[in-house]
Design a protein around this motif. Sequence first.
Motif, PDB file in Angstrom:
ATOM      1  N   PHE A 119      20.523 -56.289 -17.821  1.00  0.00           N
ATOM      2  CA  PHE A 119      21.088 -57.600 -17.494  1.00  0.00           C
ATOM      3  C   PHE A 119      20.004 -58.463 -16.866  1.00  0.00           C
ATOM      4  N   LYS A 120      19.744 -59.591 -17.484  1.00  0.00           N
ATOM      5  CA  LYS A 120      18.673 -60.447 -16.970  1.00  0.00           C
ATOM      6  C   LYS A 120      19.217 -61.423 -15.936  1.00  0.00           C
ATOM      7  N   ALA A 121      18.993 -61.104 -14.676  1.00  0.00           N
ATOM      8  CA  ALA A 121      19.484 -61.964 -13.599  1.00  0.00           C
ATOM      9  C   ALA A 121      18.657 -63.239 -13.532  1.00  0.00           C
ATOM     10  N   VAL A 122      17.377 -63.112 -13.808  1.00  0.00           N
ATOM     11  CA  VAL A 122      16.505 -64.281 -13.908  1.00  0.00           C
ATOM     12  C   VAL A 122      15.750 -64.130 -15.216  1.00  0.00           C
ATOM     13  N   ASP A 123      15.763 -65.200 -16.023  1.00  0.00           N
ATOM     14  CA  ASP A 123      15.312 -65.069 -17.397  1.00  0.00           C
ATOM     15  C   ASP A 123      14.264 -66.136 -17.695  1.00  0.00           C
ATOM     16  N   ASN A 124      12.997 -65.717 -17.780  1.00  0.00           N
ATOM     17  CA  ASN A 124      11.932 -66.631 -18.183  1.00  0.00           C
ATOM     18  C   ASN A 124      11.903 -67.923 -17.390  1.00  0.00           C
ATOM     19  N   LEU A 125      11.933 -67.777 -16.095  1.00  0.00           N
ATOM     20  CA  LEU A 125      12.037 -68.959 -15.236  1.00  0.00           C
ATOM     21  C   LEU A 125      10.660 -69.577 -14.983  1.00  0.00           C
ATOM     22  N   HIS A 131      21.547 -71.587 -14.221  1.00  0.00           N
ATOM     23  CA  HIS A 131      22.780 -71.083 -14.816  1.00  0.00           C
ATOM     24  C   HIS A 131      22.419 -69.853 -15.625  1.00  0.00           C
ATOM     25  N   GLN A 132      23.049 -68.741 -15.309  1.00  0.00           N
ATOM     26  CA  GLN A 132      22.795 -67.452 -15.967  1.00  0.00           C
ATOM     27  C   GLN A 132      21.302 -67.132 -16.036  1.00  0.00           C
ATOM     28  N   GLY A 133      20.631 -67.358 -14.924  1.00  0.00           N
ATOM     29  CA  GLY A 133      19.228 -66.974 -14.824  1.00  0.00           C
ATOM     30  C   GLY A 133      18.257 -67.930 -15.478  1.00  0.00           C
ATOM     31  N   LYS A 134      18.781 -69.019 -16.029  1.00  0.00           N
ATOM     32  CA  LYS A 134      17.892 -69.977 -16.695  1.00  0.00           C
ATOM     33  C   LYS A 134      18.060 -71.355 -16.074  1.00  0.00           C
ATOM     34  N   ILE A 135      17.021 -72.180 -16.277  1.00  0.00           N
ATOM     35  CA  ILE A 135      17.115 -73.545 -15.763  1.00  0.00           C
ATOM     36  C   ILE A 135      17.939 -74.383 -16.721  1.00  0.00           C
ATOM     37  N   LEU A 136      18.985 -74.997 -16.155  1.00  0.00           N
ATOM     38  CA  LEU A 136      19.872 -75.808 -16.968  1.00  0.00           C
ATOM     39  C   LEU A 136      19.409 -77.253 -16.944  1.00  0.00           C
ATOM     40  N   ALA A 137      18.995 -77.689 -15.764  1.00  0.00           N
ATOM     41  CA  ALA A 137      18.530 -79.062 -15.628  1.00  0.00           C
ATOM     42  C   ALA A 137      17.655 -79.135 -14.403  1.00  0.00           C
ATOM     43  N   ALA A 138      16.777 -80.142 -14.370  1.00  0.00           N
ATOM     44  CA  ALA A 138      15.930 -80.330 -13.201  1.00  0.00           C
ATOM     45  C   ALA A 138      15.588 -81.805 -13.080  1.00  0.00           C
ATOM     46  N   LYS A 196      11.533 -58.854  -2.019  1.00  0.00           N
ATOM     47  CA  LYS A 196      12.643 -57.935  -1.791  1.00  0.00           C
ATOM     48  C   LYS A 196      13.016 -57.245  -3.092  1.00  0.00           C
ATOM     49  N   THR A 197      12.903 -57.995  -4.192  1.00  0.00           N
ATOM     50  CA  THR A 197      13.139 -57.441  -5.520  1.00  0.00           C
ATOM     51  C   THR A 197      11.830 -57.550  -6.296  1.00  0.00           C
ATOM     52  N   LYS A 198      11.508 -56.516  -7.052  1.00  0.00           N
ATOM     53  CA  LYS A 198      10.285 -56.564  -7.858  1.00  0.00           C
ATOM     54  C   LYS A 198      10.609 -57.142  -9.237  1.00  0.00           C
ATOM     55  N   SER A 199       9.730 -58.023  -9.707  1.00  0.00           N
ATOM     56  CA  SER A 199       9.995 -58.673 -10.989  1.00  0.00           C
ATOM     57  C   SER A 199       9.694 -57.725 -12.144  1.00  0.00           C
ATOM     58  N   THR A 200      10.349 -57.981 -13.271  1.00  0.00           N
ATOM     59  CA  THR A 200      10.081 -57.193 -14.471  1.00  0.00           C
ATOM     60  C   THR A 200       8.876 -57.779 -15.208  1.00  0.00           C
ATOM     61  N   ALA A 201       8.804 -59.110 -15.226  1.00  0.00           N
ATOM     62  CA  ALA A 201       7.681 -59.769 -15.896  1.00  0.00           C
ATOM     63  C   ALA A 201       7.479 -61.135 -15.277  1.00  0.00           C
ATOM     64  N   ASP A 243       7.268 -67.805 -16.201  1.00  0.00           N
ATOM     65  CA  ASP A 243       7.866 -66.765 -17.060  1.00  0.00           C
ATOM     66  C   ASP A 243       8.482 -65.634 -16.252  1.00  0.00           C
ATOM     67  N   LEU A 244       9.050 -65.966 -15.133  1.00  0.00           N
ATOM     68  CA  LEU A 244       9.568 -64.925 -14.243  1.00  0.00           C
ATOM     69  C   LEU A 244      10.859 -64.340 -14.806  1.00  0.00           C
ATOM     70  N   THR A 245      10.874 -63.012 -14.933  1.00  0.00           N
ATOM     71  CA  THR A 245      12.048 -62.320 -15.464  1.00  0.00           C
ATOM     72  C   THR A 245      12.324 -61.097 -14.622  1.00  0.00           C
ATOM     73  N   VAL A 246      13.584 -60.864 -14.340  1.00  0.00           N
ATOM     74  CA  VAL A 246      13.950 -59.586 -13.760  1.00  0.00           C
ATOM     75  C   VAL A 246      15.212 -59.109 -14.447  1.00  0.00           C
ATOM     76  N   SER A 247      15.210 -57.845 -14.851  1.00  0.00           N
ATOM     77  CA  SER A 247      16.432 -57.338 -15.476  1.00  0.00           C
ATOM     78  C   SER A 247      16.898 -56.100 -14.756  1.00  0.00           C
ATOM     79  N   PHE A 248      18.195 -56.084 -14.490  1.00  0.00           N
ATOM     80  CA  PHE A 248      18.818 -54.917 -13.871  1.00  0.00           C
ATOM     81  C   PHE A 248      19.580 -54.183 -14.964  1.00  0.00           C
ATOM     82  N   ASP A 249      19.072 -53.045 -15.389  1.00  0.00           N
ATOM     83  CA  ASP A 249      19.705 -52.280 -16.467  1.00  0.00           C
ATOM     84  C   ASP A 249      20.032 -53.163 -17.664  1.00  0.00           C
TER      85      ASP A 249
END
Lengths: 247, 386
Positions: A20-26, A221-228, A56-61, A12-18
């Motif tokens: 904008f969610k660069a990584v979203d529920n990963l 893709h856009q901070g989310k997993i598209l395929a694996a 280097k970057t702190k996560s939001t959640a 559930d890794l999320t980081v948002s910059f203002d």
Amino acid sequence: MSKKEFALYIEDLTVSFDGFKAVDNLNLYIDKDELHVVIGPNGAGKTTVLDLICGKTKSTAGSIKFQDTELTELSEHEIVHAGVGRKFQTPSIYENLSVYDNLEVSYPKGRSVFGSLTFKRTEEVDARVREVANEIFLGDFLEMEAALLSHGQKQWLEIGMLLIQDPQLLMLDEPVAGMSVKEREQTAELLKRICKGRSMLVIEHDMDFVAKIAHKVTVLHQGKILAAGDMQAVQNNPKVIEVYLGH
Amino acid sequence: MNFVYDRLLGGKNGAIGFAVLAVLILVILPLGLDLFRLNLVGKYLTYAFAAVSLVLLWGYGGVLSLGQGVFFGLGGYCMAMFLKLEASDPESTKIQSTPGIPDFMDWNQLTELPWFWAPFDSFGFTMLAVIVIPTIFAFIIGYSMFKRRVGGVYFAIITQAIALIMTVLIVGQQGYTGGINGITDLKTLNGWDIRDDSSKYILYFINAFMLFGVIIISRYILTSKFGRLLLAMRDKEDRVRFSGYDVASFKIFIFCISAAISALGGAMFTLQVGFMSPSFVGIVPSIEMVIFAAVGGRMSLIGAVYGTLLVNYGKSAFSESFPELWLFLMGGLFIAVVMFFPNGLAGIWEKHGKKWLGCIQKMQCVNAVKVMIVNKRASRLETVKE
């Protein structure tokens, strides 16, 4: 989640910059001995994931657990001490120092202020430096100033600086950028060799290279997993083709 | 033996440089200069402590401090407080309304010794305080800056601001610090008169040996893994951090060391010059110290000493005839050095001087070979004759 024990759990890794969610529920799991490659278009959040893991970057959640250690609460050097090594996108080496010194400075002894003041170049250190230098094809360049190396050699040197610390999780951000075809082949062999006994997370754009080394591939893709999955499955995935070729 | 030679003196080149400097300071200058000039050189050499400290901090660590004068001053003031208390015994201050306290306190209507002055009655405490107080102060500044990753220009500006604040504080608290005049009329150290000729010579040599000690300790630091890490941090701070080092603690340490070294210089300044005042604490002296290091070569411990001597010599020679032009000249000198000789005198020496020296040596070799050949021929001729 399966019963299987992984080395790295990203949940559930999320980081948002203002906002904008660069990584979203990963969610991402990496095994020991696994070479995991993350691909994705520009701005997909690949480098941000590495930034989050190495602190280097702190996560939001969310949480990042590596060998039962929660990394999100640690500072950068503590994360390294927990066994995580990270190569940056542009080769990040000490240009003023020789190849030997670059490796020796990275040797994981004498890491405190007073430890470094009393650090001695023992035979053990010397042997290890030479061993790693040979592994990264720089055995003959030990006395050379690092600034004089070619771009590809600098990439290798940075990988070597991580190897000498024997990290349990090795993260490489575009390791073959700027390398010749031959150097790419050598690097692929190198990565396959050093992957044993540890987990690796690699970001790469070069698809041929990815096909050569990857055990598993994740498409962001856009901070989310598209395929694996494995390379074959990912390459044939219509959503992936859409993202890469569509629009 | 190898340890001493390689690590403390810096190998062959380092040892030669060190020996030349030692001969200059210990033999040539004391023999060639009268006491007044020698005392002046002694004063300059106390600034050299600060210049050497900047080689560590700025040259290798990449952290520019424009506030070394603060630590120089703190060390100097600690020393001055001890000497002042000794000079203010009730007997010699009996005309004051409160005998037994420093004269400037009496002028400012203080009737008892402030609490923070009391411990400076003890010689042991003072010797400790000269080093420890500036170091603790540097630790506090360093901790609050480096842990928050303040660096570069911001750090320089903040240290400069601290230098300014320190001066304002000292000048403003006249009753406690002696104000703008500083702490003057210092006479004896544990009963030993520091003003007569023989003690001036002795202090000069003590100062010189302490400077050599500082250079040797600095050399040890720079040739250790710590020294290589400093260079590495200057180059790629993030790489060091992500190689498992707590970058901030390394910077704090080198900042504290540089503060302690500067403070030592300050204390020796007070002893040799006989007073301490805010004019050695503020922005201008702090920047001058940076210029000494820059001119001498910010990557060279020995060079920094030469830089200090040279700039100060220029200062006293030039400001005797054109006092108001000196500051402009010094500013110009700084800009010129930074732009054209980023490694200062030491850099010029490395680049050209050695080649030149090598040339001379080669010529001497060639001459020696020629002489040998001639001699051989001569001896052969002689044997033939016989």
